[in-house]
Structures are given as C-alpha cells and as structure tokens.
Design an enzyme around this catalytic site. Structure first.
Site, mmCIF file in Angstrom:
data_model
loop_
_atom_site.group_PDB
_atom_site.id
_atom_site.type_symbol
_atom_site.label_atom_id
_atom_site.label_comp_id
_atom_site.label_asym_id
_atom_site.label_seq_id
_atom_site.Cartn_x
_atom_site.Cartn_y
_atom_site.Cartn_z
ATOM 1 C CE1 TYR A 137 11.064 32.530 1.601
ATOM 2 C CE2 TYR A 137 11.275 30.074 1.720
ATOM 3 C CZ TYR A 137 11.028 31.342 0.806
ATOM 4 O OH TYR A 137 10.658 31.217 -0.345
ATOM 5 N NE ARG B 227 -2.958 -8.540 6.915
ATOM 6 C CZ ARG B 227 -3.437 -9.149 8.229
ATOM 7 N NH1 ARG B 227 -4.071 -10.169 8.016
ATOM 8 N NH2 ARG B 227 -3.406 -8.389 9.218
ATOM 9 C CE LYS C 59 -0.219 -0.600 4.869
ATOM 10 N NZ LYS C 59 -1.151 -1.188 6.053
ATOM 11 C CB CYS D 69 13.048 26.501 0.925
ATOM 12 S SG CYS D 69 14.090 27.808 1.870
ATOM 13 C CG HIS E 68 -4.015 -5.314 11.465
ATOM 14 N ND1 HIS E 68 -2.792 -5.466 11.004
ATOM 15 C CD2 HIS E 68 -3.631 -3.974 11.710
ATOM 16 C CE1 HIS E 68 -2.048 -4.715 10.602
ATOM 17 N NE2 HIS E 68 -2.419 -3.624 11.272
ATOM 18 C CG ASP F 44 10.908 24.074 -4.634
ATOM 19 O OD1 ASP F 44 10.029 23.251 -4.769
ATOM 20 O OD2 ASP F 44 10.644 25.264 -4.883
ATOM 21 N NE ARG G 289 -6.510 -0.390 10.679
ATOM 22 C CZ ARG G 289 -5.525 -0.587 10.253
ATOM 23 N NH1 ARG G 289 -4.475 0.589 10.451
ATOM 24 N NH2 ARG G 289 -5.147 -1.362 9.840
HETATM 25 C C1 LIG Z 1 -0.307 -2.253 6.782
HETATM 26 C C2 LIG Z 1 -1.043 -3.312 7.000
HETATM 27 C C3 LIG Z 1 -0.075 -4.394 7.072
HETATM 28 C C4 LIG Z 1 1.453 -4.284 7.193
HETATM 29 O O1 LIG Z 1 1.892 -4.009 8.479
HETATM 30 P P1 LIG Z 1 3.251 -3.614 8.746
HETATM 31 O O2 LIG Z 1 3.541 -3.176 10.170
HETATM 32 O O3 LIG Z 1 3.977 -2.721 7.635
HETATM 33 O O4 LIG Z 1 4.034 -5.018 8.508
HETATM 34 C C5 LIG Z 1 -0.858 -5.708 7.282
HETATM 35 N N1 LIG Z 1 -2.244 -5.989 7.579
HETATM 36 C C6 LIG Z 1 -2.874 -4.736 7.268
HETATM 37 C C7 LIG Z 1 -4.406 -4.883 7.536
HETATM 38 C C8 LIG Z 1 -2.203 -3.345 7.239
HETATM 39 O O5 LIG Z 1 -3.046 -2.497 6.993
#
Ligand SMILES: *Cc1c(COP(=O)(O)O)cnc(C)c1O
Length: 370
Positions: A265, A221, A38, A310, A165, A312, A136
C-alpha cells in the site's frame, strides 16, 4: 507439540522454559511464588503457562481480571488465584463462589464482599492493597490498619493477604523502591502490633524479585521473569532463565520484480533494481506492528521487511538469501541457525518494551506447546 505446518503463522511456547524459570525463582527466593499470568499469560496462553508454572513450584497465580481467573477455574486449575486488579461489583459473588481471592482497598468493597459471602455461606478471600507510591490502586498506608481491622472482625471475610506494588524496581537507582519498602514495612508493623498480620505478605514483581531480596516477604509475584524476559535493560535475568516464546510464519510467494516497482500500500518502498520479494502471511491483525524497520529471519539471516505492513501480510527483500524458497519457515521472534531475533530486538524496532510486544500478539495466532 502438534505440527505447526498447517498454519500461516503460529507461536511456539516452550513450557519447559517456563517450568525452568519458575523453578529458578523458587530456588532463588525460597518463598512462595505467585506466577502472574494476566493478559493470557503475557500472550503465551494462560492455562498451559499455569500448568508449567505449578510444575516448576509456583503455588499461586495472579491475574488482572475475574474473567482471567474464571478461565483458569474452568480449565480445572484449583490453585489459589488472586485478582490483582479491580473486580466489578457484579462479579464479586462469582469470585467468592469460585474461591478466587480479590484485592480490596475500600470499606465499601469489604462490606459488599462480606454480605455476598454470607449469602453464599462462604468466605470472601481478600488481600488488602496498599498504595506505597505507585499511585495506581490501593488505599493510603494511614488507612490500612482500620480496613484490616474491619476485615479481621467480619466473620464472612478471610483476611488472606496484604500487598503493594513497586513503581521503579527495574531501575538502577533503588531510592524509590527502598522508600516504598519502608512505607510497606511500617504498615506491617502496625498490623503486627494489632495482631492482624494476614498469612500472605507480598510486594515483589520480577524486577524486585531479581534485585531486591528485602522485598520478598513470604511471597513474590513475578510476571515477565516467568516468561524468561528481562524486566528492563537495567534489570537483567540471570543467564539460566530461558525465553519461552517463538513466532513463526512461512514464505507464501516469491516474485522477481523489475527495477522501479512499488511494493505494498502506498508504494512507500520501490525496487532499486531487479529484486526478489517474498510475501509472508502475517500482518498487523496478528500483532505485527505497522512501522518501518521490521526484520525477520530467513535461512538463518536477518532480512528487511519492505513496504507497509498489511492487515494479514508483509513483504520481505530476499536478495541476500538467494537460496530462499516458497514454503520456507520464517522467524519473526526466535532463532534460526546462528541468528536470533529476540522479543527485545522487536521491542526496540517498535520503540516499546518487551512486555507490550508479547501482550500484543494477536488472538488469532495459534499457540503450539511443547
Ligand atoms: C503485572 C503485575 C506483576 C508482575 O509484574 P512483572 O513486572 O511482569 O513481574 C506483579 N504485581 C502486580 C500487581 C502486577 O500488576
């Protein structure tokens, strides 16, 4: 890798590091690996990251949004892709048409996907998302079996997976993770009792992949570990993982300023004596934070950024590197000679986590791959 000399600032991504890290994750776990890509592959560039991850043995990839999944499909990537987050109703049809798997947690989502899939003459691939304590996305564990049953009994739905998760897998204290794991296992037991276990069961982010083998099920994951970065200071990767990203720029001008001259600046910095000040073509529009205390590497030495960042450009104090010349390569993240400045070093200066540093790298900074 094509020559980066043509750019003011650029990011170098070592695809062999990504391949190496994924291979280590596959070997370590012995289960399927879904590389989480992602946010443009955590800033590294999603398509090259996926290619390297597949090379390293990943079989799935995970994204947050359908646009990210579509970018991969448009690049010809045909591995299974799961949208881990919410898919807007308007996009459900296109997910189904492109064989993109979706997370689902309500009966409305399941029914809607079922109708769309039936109209297309296809199946909607769904992963049931269970909220075991992250608070979540996901449905409560008590409601999981009923929704699973409706997926199983709907012909145009393919009940492909069930997942959860973790909220605190990167901490020393494992209590919450163990509680979440127990809760998830109870759901699995109920699904199994109704003969409704889907093919894929997954829970572990990078931290759990590293520290909690009990949470591997048949797929993990990992995100941050794919890129060779530690999930947290309390959850470090084994030493054979390699960081994949370097961020560089060049010195565009050097000037010798007299004492008492204000720089950038607001003149927040002013020279104490005669000083050599270098200008670099990188700024907050590239994702470099507008905070005090930044450092860069010039000629293998850490030197301070002075004055405000700044949009850039930034200025650096070159007195400790008299040999520095206009055109010299400057490292913002990475190593030079004996010195290095890691993503975690920059995260400490910016008072944030390594995740936010890499995800915040500007879209206009070209990525070069090797
Ligand atoms: C982002 C995410 C992951 C990966 O998490 P890491 O901490 O980068 O390994 C796995 N599962 C879900 C649902 C996520 O949103």
């Amino acid at each position: 890798m094509h020559s980066p000399e043509q750019y003011s600032t650029w990011i170098e991504v070592d695809c062999t590091a990504i391949e190496n890290n994924v291979r280590l994750l596959c070997r370590m776990t012995g289960v399927a690996v879904m590389a989480v890509v992602k946010a443009n592959g955590y800033g590294h560039g999603a398509v090259p990251v996926v290619r390297a991850a597949l090379q390293g043995g990943a079989t799935w990839c995970g994204v947050a949004r359908i646009e990210e999944a579509m970018e991969l499909r448009s690049a010809g990537i045909d591995c299974p892709i799961l949208i881990l987050g919410f898919t807007p109703w308007e996009k459900v049809e296109s997910a189904i048409a492109n064989d993109i798997s979706m997370a689902a947690w309500t009966a409305d989502q399941v029914n809607f996907a079922a109708v769309k899939a039936q109209n297309l003459g296809r199946k909607a691939r769904l992963h049931l998302k269970v909220d075991t304590g992250m608070s979540r996305l996901g449905l409560s564990p008590e409601d999981a079996v009923a929704l699973a049953r409706s997926m199983v009994h709907t012909p145009s739905i393919s009940f492909e997976g069930v997942f959860t998760h973790f909220a605190r897998a990167d901490e020393k204290d494992q209590f919450t993770t163990q509680q979440q794991e127990r809760c998830f296992r109870e759901v699995l037991t109920s699904l199994s009792a109704g003969d409704m276990l889907p093919p894929w069961i997954h829970a572990a982010n990078s931290a759990a992949t590293i520290s909690h083998p009990n949470t591997w099920f048949n797929m993990v994951r990992p995100g941050i570990a794919v890129y060779g970065l530690d999930p947290s200071p309390d959850c470090r990767l084994p030493s054979d993982f390699r960081s994949a990203l370097a961020w560089k720029t060049v010195i565009s001008q050097i000037k010798r300023l007299p004492a008492g001259r204000g720089v950038s600046y607001g003149h927040e910095y002013s020279t104490a004596s005669e000083e050599r000040i270098g200008t670099l073509p990188v700024g907050y529009a590239d994702g470099y934070r507008r905070v005090a205390g930044n450092k860069v590497l010039v000629r293998g030495k850490q030197i301070p950024v002075v004055g405000r960042v700044c949009m850039d450009q930034i200025m650096v104090q070159l007195d400790s590197v008299p040999e520095a010349r206009e055109g010299d390569e400057v490292v913002l993240i990475g190593s030079q000679g004996e010195e290095s400045l890691t993503v975690d070093n920059l995260a400490a200066i910016w008072r944030t986590v390594n995740y936010e540093v890499i995800c915040g790298l500007g879209a206009r900074v070209p990525r070069v791959y090797r």
